[in-house]
Design a protein around this motif. Structure first.
Motif, mmCIF file in Angstrom:
data_model
loop_
_atom_site.group_PDB
_atom_site.id
_atom_site.type_symbol
_atom_site.label_atom_id
_atom_site.label_comp_id
_atom_site.label_asym_id
_atom_site.label_seq_id
_atom_site.Cartn_x
_atom_site.Cartn_y
_atom_site.Cartn_z
ATOM 1 N N TYR A 86 1.073 -1.182 -0.113
ATOM 2 C CA TYR A 86 0.022 0.115 0.091
ATOM 3 C C TYR A 86 1.025 1.332 -0.074
ATOM 4 O O TYR A 86 0.604 1.896 -0.603
ATOM 5 N N TYR A 87 1.996 1.449 1.035
ATOM 6 C CA TYR A 87 2.690 2.579 0.864
ATOM 7 C C TYR A 87 3.577 2.569 -0.455
ATOM 8 O O TYR A 87 3.959 3.741 -0.922
ATOM 9 N N THR A 88 3.940 1.625 -1.037
ATOM 10 C CA THR A 88 4.862 1.594 -2.163
ATOM 11 C C THR A 88 3.942 1.977 -3.399
ATOM 12 O O THR A 88 4.296 2.735 -3.910
ATOM 13 N N MET A 89 2.683 1.665 -3.293
ATOM 14 C CA MET A 89 2.030 2.259 -4.375
ATOM 15 C C MET A 89 1.605 3.792 -4.176
ATOM 16 O O MET A 89 1.394 4.283 -5.179
ATOM 17 N N GLU A 90 1.556 4.109 -3.175
ATOM 18 C CA GLU A 90 1.199 5.530 -2.786
ATOM 19 C C GLU A 90 2.453 6.376 -3.197
ATOM 20 O O GLU A 90 2.295 7.358 -3.984
ATOM 21 N N HIS A 91 3.490 5.545 -2.873
ATOM 22 C CA HIS A 91 4.978 6.301 -3.565
ATOM 23 C C HIS A 91 4.804 6.516 -4.893
ATOM 24 O O HIS A 91 5.151 7.610 -5.415
ATOM 25 N N PHE A 92 4.663 5.711 -5.671
ATOM 26 C CA PHE A 92 4.686 5.463 -7.188
ATOM 27 C C PHE A 92 3.483 6.498 -7.743
ATOM 28 O O PHE A 92 3.589 7.044 -8.638
ATOM 29 N N LYS A 93 2.276 6.348 -7.296
ATOM 30 C CA LYS A 93 1.263 7.381 -7.739
ATOM 31 C C LYS A 93 1.821 8.947 -7.402
ATOM 32 O O LYS A 93 1.336 9.706 -8.316
ATOM 33 N N VAL A 101 -1.180 4.133 -12.853
ATOM 34 C CA VAL A 101 -0.081 3.244 -11.886
ATOM 35 C C VAL A 101 -0.997 1.894 -11.554
ATOM 36 O O VAL A 101 -1.897 2.035 -11.155
ATOM 37 N N TYR A 102 -0.435 0.881 -12.180
ATOM 38 C CA TYR A 102 -1.043 -0.623 -11.776
ATOM 39 C C TYR A 102 0.037 -1.308 -10.977
ATOM 40 O O TYR A 102 1.274 -1.479 -11.356
ATOM 41 N N PHE A 103 -0.494 -2.148 -10.309
ATOM 42 C CA PHE A 103 0.394 -3.113 -9.447
ATOM 43 C C PHE A 103 0.349 -4.581 -10.292
ATOM 44 O O PHE A 103 -0.966 -5.030 -10.322
ATOM 45 N N ILE A 104 1.348 -5.098 -10.611
ATOM 46 C CA ILE A 104 1.498 -6.487 -11.298
ATOM 47 C C ILE A 104 1.668 -7.436 -10.344
ATOM 48 O O ILE A 104 2.628 -7.531 -9.524
ATOM 49 N N MET A 105 0.627 -8.328 -10.460
ATOM 50 C CA MET A 105 0.968 -9.556 -9.294
ATOM 51 C C MET A 105 0.238 -10.821 -10.183
ATOM 52 O O MET A 105 -0.498 -10.888 -10.858
ATOM 53 N N GLY A 106 0.920 -12.021 -9.616
ATOM 54 C CA GLY A 106 0.545 -13.349 -9.437
ATOM 55 C C GLY A 106 -0.887 -13.622 -8.979
ATOM 56 O O GLY A 106 -1.304 -13.121 -7.907
ATOM 57 N N ALA A 107 -1.879 -14.440 -9.596
ATOM 58 C CA ALA A 107 -3.007 -14.910 -9.040
ATOM 59 C C ALA A 107 -2.700 -15.419 -7.543
ATOM 60 O O ALA A 107 -3.673 -15.365 -6.826
ATOM 61 N N ASP A 108 -1.649 -16.177 -7.384
ATOM 62 C CA ASP A 108 -1.425 -16.528 -5.883
ATOM 63 C C ASP A 108 -1.524 -15.430 -4.797
ATOM 64 O O ASP A 108 -2.074 -15.641 -3.644
ATOM 65 N N LEU A 109 -1.041 -14.247 -5.357
ATOM 66 C CA LEU A 109 -1.072 -13.244 -4.340
ATOM 67 C C LEU A 109 -2.654 -12.436 -4.227
ATOM 68 O O LEU A 109 -2.878 -12.140 -3.085
ATOM 69 N N LEU A 110 -3.446 -12.827 -5.076
ATOM 70 C CA LEU A 110 -4.657 -12.341 -5.033
ATOM 71 C C LEU A 110 -5.294 -13.141 -4.214
ATOM 72 O O LEU A 110 -6.341 -12.767 -3.444
ATOM 73 N N VAL A 111 -5.038 -14.406 -3.914
ATOM 74 C CA VAL A 111 -5.925 -15.472 -3.112
ATOM 75 C C VAL A 111 -5.361 -15.056 -1.622
ATOM 76 O O VAL A 111 -6.045 -15.086 -0.920
ATOM 77 N N ASP A 112 -3.944 -14.735 -1.603
ATOM 78 C CA ASP A 112 -3.357 -14.104 -0.030
ATOM 79 C C ASP A 112 -4.349 -12.914 0.245
ATOM 80 O O ASP A 112 -4.592 -12.840 1.473
ATOM 81 N N ILE A 113 -4.529 -11.957 -0.670
ATOM 82 C CA ILE A 113 -5.203 -10.860 -0.220
ATOM 83 C C ILE A 113 -6.477 -11.220 0.074
ATOM 84 O O ILE A 113 -7.201 -10.787 1.168
ATOM 85 N N ALA A 114 -7.011 -12.150 -0.536
ATOM 86 C CA ALA A 114 -8.725 -12.757 -0.412
ATOM 87 C C ALA A 114 -8.739 -13.240 1.128
ATOM 88 O O ALA A 114 -9.751 -13.256 1.572
ATOM 89 N N GLU A 115 -7.627 -14.016 1.423
ATOM 90 C CA GLU A 115 -7.599 -14.523 2.602
ATOM 91 C C GLU A 115 -7.147 -13.623 3.840
ATOM 92 O O GLU A 115 -7.053 -14.396 4.986
ATOM 93 N N GLY A 116 -7.032 -12.257 3.496
ATOM 94 C CA GLY A 116 -6.625 -11.503 4.636
ATOM 95 C C GLY A 116 -5.120 -11.488 5.243
ATOM 96 O O GLY A 116 -5.008 -11.222 6.342
#
Length: 205
Positions: A86-93, A101-116
């Motif tokens: 979150y801080y990193t993306m604020e920096h780049f924006k 500005v987009y954050f590129i990630m794999g679907a495994d990280l999407l799952v991690d976010i979904a799981e809190g």
């Protein structure tokens, strides 16, 4: 207004799959720049096999001939307690206020976010856009639909899902293991990086 993708990883070492992925994402998503963001060795959830200096040098060698690719050492320079996406993306924006500005990630990280599992997950999702790459046969649409934090912020532009042709799984771990066990991973990473690793005897057992 341009479009910039932030591509974070340990890059320990950077591989040809990293480069191919970044190039494919840039092409499909019409990105003007992809910023390679090596993560900090100070992070408690990461264990690096090489120094920040070596990872940074290999990254520079790998992307030197592609004008679409940039490297940024923002996270390497941060203290551990400040390294959150979150801080990193604020920096780049703030750094690129006139661009998307987009954050590129794999679907495994999407799952991690979904799981809190991510800190400041609600702020991260509500304030950013994401390019999500298919991985490990994860159903990205179902992942979003089953997660309140993801689906309630999904307005149709929040997540750009890339579901075909980005499932190559040759990893940095595989390459490190090959070097350490006397294997030959020459063509799995840029030749300049291969020569750098051999010269500095990185990843040897």
């Amino acid at each position: 207004m341009g479009k910039i993708g932030i591509y974070g990883s340990s890059f320990d070492p950077i591989t040809n799959v990293h480069l191919w992925t970044a190039s494919t994402v840039a092409h499909r998503c019409k990105l003007d720049k992809v910023i390679f963001l090596p993560c900090s060795s100070k992070r408690k959830d990461k264990t690096m096999k090489t120094s920040d200096a070596h990872r940074w040098e290999m990254l520079q060698l790998a992307i030197s001939n592609n004008h679409t690719f940039l490297a940024d050492d923002h996270e390497i320079l941060q203290e551990a307690w400040e390294v959150y996406t979150y801080y990193t993306m604020e920096h780049f924006k703030q750094k690129y206020p006139n661009d998307e500005v987009y954050f590129i990630m794999g679907a495994d990280l999407l799952v991690d976010i979904a799981e809190g599992k991510w800190k400041y997950d609600d702020e991260l999702i509500s304030n950013n856009k994401f390019i999500v790459m298919a991985r490990d046969e994860i159903n990205m649409v179902k992942t979003i639909s089953r997660s309140p934090i993801l689906r309630n912020h999904d307005d149709g532009t929040k997540f750009h899902l890339i579901d075909k042709g980005l499932s190559m799984e040759i990893s940095s771990t595989y390459i490190r293991d090959e070097f350490s066990k006397g294997g030959e991973p020459r063509y799995l990473l840029p030749n300049a990086c291969y020569e750098y690793i051999k010269k500095h005897e990185l990843y040897s057992s």
